[in-house]
Design a protein around this motif. Structure first.
Motif: not given
Length: 76
Positions: A35-38, A59-62
């Motif tokens: 998940d995004e939080e992790s 990839v999106e979050v990074v």
């Protein structure tokens, strides 16, 4: 340069351990990131790699946190 990576479940990898392993010359990769939080926590801890079944989310979050780092190069 860091040596061969150690891999651990992201929940078992506190920032202090990441830092100590980096000081010892060891790259740190985490797995089980779902998940995004992790993803955000792992990036903020300074891990060198993230193994996930949802690569697109990583990839999106990074890319949002560190533009250009998570992008996959094209034309290889």
């Amino acid at each position: 340069a860091l040596g061969a990576p150690i891999t651990m479940h992201h929940a078992d990898m506190p920032a202090s351990t990441v830092s100590a392993l980096h000081d010892a010359g060891v790259a740190v990769w985490v797995w089980g990131v779902k998940d995004e939080e992790s993803i955000v926590r792992s990036v903020s801890q300074g891990v060198d790699g993230i193994l996930s079944q949802d690569v697109a989310a990583v990839v999106e979050v990074v890319d949002r946190l560190r533009p250009g780092i998570g992008s996959t190069p094209t034309g290889t």
